[in-house]
Design an enzyme around this catalytic site. Structure first.
Site, short mmCIF file in Angstrom:
data_model
loop_
_atom_site.label_atom_id
_atom_site.label_comp_id
_atom_site.label_asym_id
_atom_site.label_seq_id
_atom_site.Cartn_x
_atom_site.Cartn_y
_atom_site.Cartn_z
N SER A 141 0.84 -1.20 0.00
CA SER A 141 0.00 0.00 0.00
C SER A 141 0.87 1.24 0.00
O SER A 141 1.94 1.26 0.61
CB SER A 141 -0.89 0.02 1.24
OG SER A 141 -1.55 1.27 1.33
N TYR A 159 -1.13 -0.62 10.25
CA TYR A 159 -1.15 -1.13 8.87
C TYR A 159 0.00 -0.53 8.07
O TYR A 159 0.71 -1.23 7.34
CB TYR A 159 -2.50 -0.78 8.25
CG TYR A 159 -2.70 -1.18 6.81
CD1 TYR A 159 -3.02 -2.50 6.46
CD2 TYR A 159 -2.62 -0.24 5.78
CE1 TYR A 159 -3.25 -2.86 5.14
CE2 TYR A 159 -2.85 -0.59 4.46
CZ TYR A 159 -3.16 -1.89 4.14
OH TYR A 159 -3.39 -2.24 2.82
N LYS A 163 3.02 -2.55 6.26
CA LYS A 163 3.28 -2.51 4.81
C LYS A 163 4.68 -1.95 4.52
O LYS A 163 5.31 -2.36 3.55
CB LYS A 163 2.19 -1.70 4.09
CG LYS A 163 0.82 -2.40 4.06
CD LYS A 163 0.83 -3.70 3.27
CE LYS A 163 -0.58 -4.19 2.98
NZ LYS A 163 -0.61 -5.53 2.34
P1 NDP Z 1 -10.23 -7.62 1.66
O1 NDP Z 1 -10.37 -7.38 3.12
O2 NDP Z 1 -11.37 -7.31 0.77
O3 NDP Z 1 -9.78 -9.12 1.39
C1 NDP Z 1 -8.71 -9.64 2.12
C2 NDP Z 1 -8.45 -11.05 1.63
O4 NDP Z 1 -7.36 -11.59 2.42
C3 NDP Z 1 -9.66 -11.96 1.82
O5 NDP Z 1 -9.75 -12.84 0.73
C4 NDP Z 1 -9.30 -12.71 3.10
O6 NDP Z 1 -9.88 -14.00 3.21
C5 NDP Z 1 -7.80 -12.85 2.89
N1 NDP Z 1 -7.18 -13.30 4.13
C6 NDP Z 1 -7.21 -12.73 5.36
N2 NDP Z 1 -6.58 -13.51 6.25
C7 NDP Z 1 -6.15 -14.60 5.57
C8 NDP Z 1 -5.43 -15.77 5.92
N3 NDP Z 1 -5.02 -15.99 7.18
N4 NDP Z 1 -5.15 -16.68 4.96
C9 NDP Z 1 -5.54 -16.49 3.69
N5 NDP Z 1 -6.24 -15.40 3.28
C10 NDP Z 1 -6.53 -14.47 4.22
O7 NDP Z 1 -8.92 -6.79 1.21
P2 NDP Z 1 -8.52 -6.18 -0.21
O8 NDP Z 1 -8.98 -7.08 -1.29
O9 NDP Z 1 -8.94 -4.77 -0.22
O10 NDP Z 1 -6.94 -6.19 -0.11
C11 NDP Z 1 -6.11 -7.06 -0.85
C12 NDP Z 1 -4.67 -6.60 -0.70
O11 NDP Z 1 -4.53 -5.26 -1.20
C13 NDP Z 1 -4.20 -6.56 0.76
O12 NDP Z 1 -2.85 -6.96 0.85
C14 NDP Z 1 -4.35 -5.08 1.11
O13 NDP Z 1 -3.50 -4.70 2.16
C15 NDP Z 1 -3.97 -4.42 -0.21
N6 NDP Z 1 -4.48 -3.05 -0.38
C16 NDP Z 1 -5.82 -2.79 -0.44
C17 NDP Z 1 -6.28 -1.50 -0.62
C18 NDP Z 1 -7.73 -1.14 -0.72
O14 NDP Z 1 -8.06 0.06 -0.85
N7 NDP Z 1 -8.66 -2.10 -0.69
C19 NDP Z 1 -5.34 -0.37 -0.73
C20 NDP Z 1 -3.95 -0.75 -0.63
C21 NDP Z 1 -3.56 -2.05 -0.46
P3 NDP Z 1 -11.18 -14.30 4.15
O15 NDP Z 1 -12.37 -14.05 3.26
O16 NDP Z 1 -10.99 -15.74 4.52
O17 NDP Z 1 -11.12 -13.37 5.31
#
Ligand code: NDP
Length: 248
Positions: A141, A159, A163
């Site tokens: 991020s 967070y 990151k």
């Molecule tokens: P979401 O919260 O929508 O999704 C997170 C995902 O990570 C889910 O599929 C969740 O699975 C999974 N997850 C959490 N814990 C585990 C675990 N122990 N093992 C496997 N999977 C796991 O997040 P985003 O899609 O928004 O984010 C995706 C990436 O992008 C992240 O790394 C985030 O930090 C980064 N990001 C996002 C931004 C945004 O604006 N959305 C901005 C900048 C970076 P489950 O359904 O099982 O919980």
């Protein structure tokens, strides 16, 4: 046929990356999640043949789960894994001040972005090295940028630190992996309409009016395009989802 593995593919950006890759012809996609029973992945599994999509259980903070997933993926990909996308992420305390942080949760978050990433990447690295493309992508991020961090006061303290640590991890590891022909990239996916992205919506809309919130489809299209375009010469660079470079 290029092969891709995405962690955290049950929802959000991870699920959208899977959808995007499946809509393109010629990719074999391994969608991993700690729970594969969700509607998003199950709908895709009923729509696409096993020659295009495999679902593999992977909890990125569980060593036994990582080991089992790597063994399964090894049997699916005798020619190696072209793209490893470390996407799974958490943000348990987005609006908490430093004084009020739950330090146990902070430790878990830091561990998630560093130790778990090392464990997952190490487990799949032999398969990546065996492939033709050899690319490892880390979803990070802009909030983890040391240079830009001061522009976002009050929010995402733990967070951002997690990151930033991930950024250094990828930078250091990328420098080593370069000598083994493996390309590493850090990608900020934009501020995206997901459960995680919505956690800071109120603050962003009040204080960061110039930053648009983009859809998961816009974000995943950008992430995939950047993943394909990065080369070994610019390995371990920090990119925005639109391909522009970001400062560490
Ligand atoms: P979401 O919260 O929508 O999704 C997170 C995902 O990570 C889910 O599929 C969740 O699975 C999974 N997850 C959490 N814990 C585990 C675990 N122990 N093992 C496997 N999977 C796991 O997040 P985003 O899609 O928004 O984010 C995706 C990436 O992008 C992240 O790394 C985030 O930090 C980064 N990001 C996002 C931004 C945004 O604006 N959305 C901005 C900048 C970076 P489950 O359904 O099982 O919980």
């Amino acid at each position: 046929m290029p092969s891709w593995l995405i962690t955290g593919a049950s929802r959000g950006i991870g699920l959208s990356i899977v959808c995007h890759l499946l809509k393109e012809e010629g990719n074999f996609v391994i969608a991993t999640a700690r729970d594969l029973s969700g509607k998003g992945l199950q709908d895709l599994a009923s729509k696409y043949p096993k020659t295009r999509l495999a679902l593999v259980e992977l909890n990125v903070i569980d060593v036994a789960s990582i080991k089992k997933a790597a063994e399964k993926v090894g049997t699916l990909l005798p020619n190696g894994l072209d793209y490893l996308i470390n996407n799974a992420g958490i943000m348990p305390q987005p609006m908490t001040s430093f004084e009020d942080l739950d330090l146990k949760l902070f430790a878990d978050e830091l561990s998630f972005s560093t130790i778990a990433v090392i464990q997952v990447t190490s487990a799949f690295l032999p398969l990546v090295k065996k492939s033709a493309v050899k690319k490892i992508i880390f979803l990070t991020s802009v909030l983890g940028s040391l240079e830009l961090g001061g522009s976002w006061p009050f929010i995402t303290n733990s967070y951002s630190i997690s990151k930033a640590a991930l950024n250094m991890l990828a930078r250091k590891w990328g420098a080593v992996l370069k000598h083994e022909g493996v390309t590493v990239a850090l990608i900020h996916p934009g501020w995206v309409q997901t459960d995680l992205g919505d956690e800071i919506k109120e603050w962003m809309e009040t204080y960061a009016k110039n930053v648009p919130q983009i859809t998961t489809a816009q974000s995943s299209a950008g992430v995939v395009a950047v993943a394909k375009s990065v080369t070994i010469d610019s390995t371990a660079t920090f990119y925005n989802y639109d391909g522009s470079k970001l400062p560490f």
